[in-house]
Design an enzyme around this catalytic site. Sequence first.
Site, PDB file in Angstrom:
ATOM      1  N   GLU A 157       0.801  -1.238   0.000  1.00  0.00           N
ATOM      2  CA  GLU A 157       0.000   0.000   0.000  1.00  0.00           C
ATOM      3  C   GLU A 157       0.833   1.288   0.000  1.00  0.00           C
ATOM      4  O   GLU A 157       0.631   2.162   0.841  1.00  0.00           O
ATOM      5  CB  GLU A 157      -0.949  -0.022   1.206  1.00  0.00           C
ATOM      6  CG  GLU A 157      -1.859  -1.240   1.202  1.00  0.00           C
ATOM      7  CD  GLU A 157      -2.753  -1.325   2.439  1.00  0.00           C
ATOM      8  OE1 GLU A 157      -2.606  -0.493   3.352  1.00  0.00           O
ATOM      9  OE2 GLU A 157      -3.610  -2.243   2.467  1.00  0.00           O
ATOM     10  N   GLU A 262      -5.835 -11.009  -1.425  1.00  0.00           N
ATOM     11  CA  GLU A 262      -6.618 -10.908  -0.172  1.00  0.00           C
ATOM     12  C   GLU A 262      -8.113 -10.911  -0.492  1.00  0.00           C
ATOM     13  O   GLU A 262      -8.868 -10.057  -0.022  1.00  0.00           O
ATOM     14  CB  GLU A 262      -6.257  -9.618   0.573  1.00  0.00           C
ATOM     15  CG  GLU A 262      -4.787  -9.471   0.872  1.00  0.00           C
ATOM     16  CD  GLU A 262      -4.433  -8.211   1.650  1.00  0.00           C
ATOM     17  OE1 GLU A 262      -5.345  -7.532   2.174  1.00  0.00           O
ATOM     18  OE2 GLU A 262      -3.238  -7.897   1.736  1.00  0.00           O
TER      19      GLU A 262
HETATM   20  C1  XIL Z   1      -6.068  -6.902   8.350  1.00  0.00           C
HETATM   21  C2  XIL Z   1      -6.303  -8.136   9.217  1.00  0.00           C
HETATM   22  O1  XIL Z   1      -7.166  -8.992   8.536  1.00  0.00           O
HETATM   23  C3  XIL Z   1      -6.883  -7.721  10.556  1.00  0.00           C
HETATM   24  O2  XIL Z   1      -6.955  -8.849  11.421  1.00  0.00           O
HETATM   25  C4  XIL Z   1      -6.026  -6.643  11.200  1.00  0.00           C
HETATM   26  O3  XIL Z   1      -6.650  -6.197  12.381  1.00  0.00           O
HETATM   27  C5  XIL Z   1      -5.820  -5.478  10.260  1.00  0.00           C
HETATM   28  O4  XIL Z   1      -5.282  -5.954   9.028  1.00  0.00           O
HETATM   29  N1  XIL Z   1      -4.990  -5.055   3.715  1.00  0.00           N
HETATM   30  C6  XIL Z   1      -3.903  -5.758   4.166  1.00  0.00           C
HETATM   31  C7  XIL Z   1      -4.054  -6.664   5.324  1.00  0.00           C
HETATM   32  O5  XIL Z   1      -2.837  -5.721   3.513  1.00  0.00           O
HETATM   33  O6  XIL Z   1      -2.872  -6.763   6.069  1.00  0.00           O
HETATM   34  C8  XIL Z   1      -5.196  -6.281   6.208  1.00  0.00           C
HETATM   35  O7  XIL Z   1      -5.379  -7.294   7.180  1.00  0.00           O
HETATM   36  C9  XIL Z   1      -6.465  -6.057   5.403  1.00  0.00           C
HETATM   37  C10 XIL Z   1      -6.255  -4.982   4.377  1.00  0.00           C
END
Ligand code: XIL
Length: 376
Positions: A157, A262
């Site tokens: 990001e 994701e």
């Molecule tokens: C999220 C996790 O799923 C949560 O458990 C945590 O509290 C916050 O992060 N983009 C990403 C991930 O790259 O690392 C994030 O994961 C979701 C959004």
Amino acid sequence: MLNRRFIAVTALLAASMAAGAQTRTSLKEAYRGNFLIGAAIGTPQITGQDSRGDAIVEAQFDAISPENALKWERIHPKPDTYDFTLADRYVAFGEKHHMFTVAHCLVWHNQVPDWVFRDDKGNFVDRVTLLKRMHDHISTIVGRYKGRIQSWDVVNEALNEDGTLRQSPWLKIIGEDYIAKAFQYAHQADPQAQLTYNDYSLEIEAKRKGALALIAKLKAQGVPVTSVGLQGHNSLTWPSVEDQDATISAFAKLGVKVVISELDIDVLPRAAQHPSAEVSLKVLEDPKLNPYADGLPPSVQQELAQRYADLFGVYLKHRDVVTRVTFWGVTDGDSWLNDWPVKGRTSYPLLFDRSGQPKPAFQAVTRAAADVKTMN
Ligand code: XIL
């Protein structure tokens, strides 16, 4: 009597066939030869507390990602303290089950302790100091798991929604080349590992253009970036199939592989103004934002299934460049979307429901792969 027994046996057979049909083809089998199918796992699955979840992961997936276990705040909470307890178990889980093991993530502006960027007086450190800290972190972790973790999300990001570089402490202190440096350090520590630039909303044109320019520049400089991760935090309507298709094509043209890193599809009303996955976003609780607390209506269940089929149709079209599709969680109950950006919602974004049963979306996804096989 005979008749009644016959009916009972037939009913039993039908029921077991239905159950068999549900579980007969796993996701990983359905997609073998196309791309890997992964799931993000958390502490309950890594430590074996969630045996139901583990059984699903073992049966259905051939790749894993750590939802939080390898983030900076967990693995390197203090300057001289690394805590590998959970990360070691995560990597051992992947090895035990012969899975493609992903690590997430080395350089990010969230879930990183503030000390990383500051000196004893609380001021920002200088470029040389931060580069050294970044190097120590990357070489220690990547070096520890060399040859055991196949793919690293190196930078997460780095871009704003308009495609410019995010004004994170990394950028402010080091300058633009922090991204190139992170990839170089990771490559030095494990030359065989795949290295990914990962971000959300790259389907939005302005952000996509920024990412394309960034990757093109890195490639031109010889920086070892092997793939782009499209996070895939989607809704029932966003991104459009056309935008998803165009985004994958555009990155493929740069000569990098594409990973859907994701994946989830949110069926709940959108609480943020724009499609986003910014983890620091918080929206106040409101019953209107949580309409399916008592269950998902069948019509929405079908919409979700169709939407999954449509998106997997796009991924399959690009199976020459898409190397992996990873779901962000195992069952609906595990999903971060139950608490983001609104706390305490009941979310339905994945393929397995809260009791671990495959949803219609599961069948839609396995069918999408079977349809492509039939066409060939
Ligand atoms: C999220 C996790 O799923 C949560 O458990 C945590 O509290 C916050 O992060 N983009 C990403 C991930 O790259 O690392 C994030 O994961 C979701 C959004």
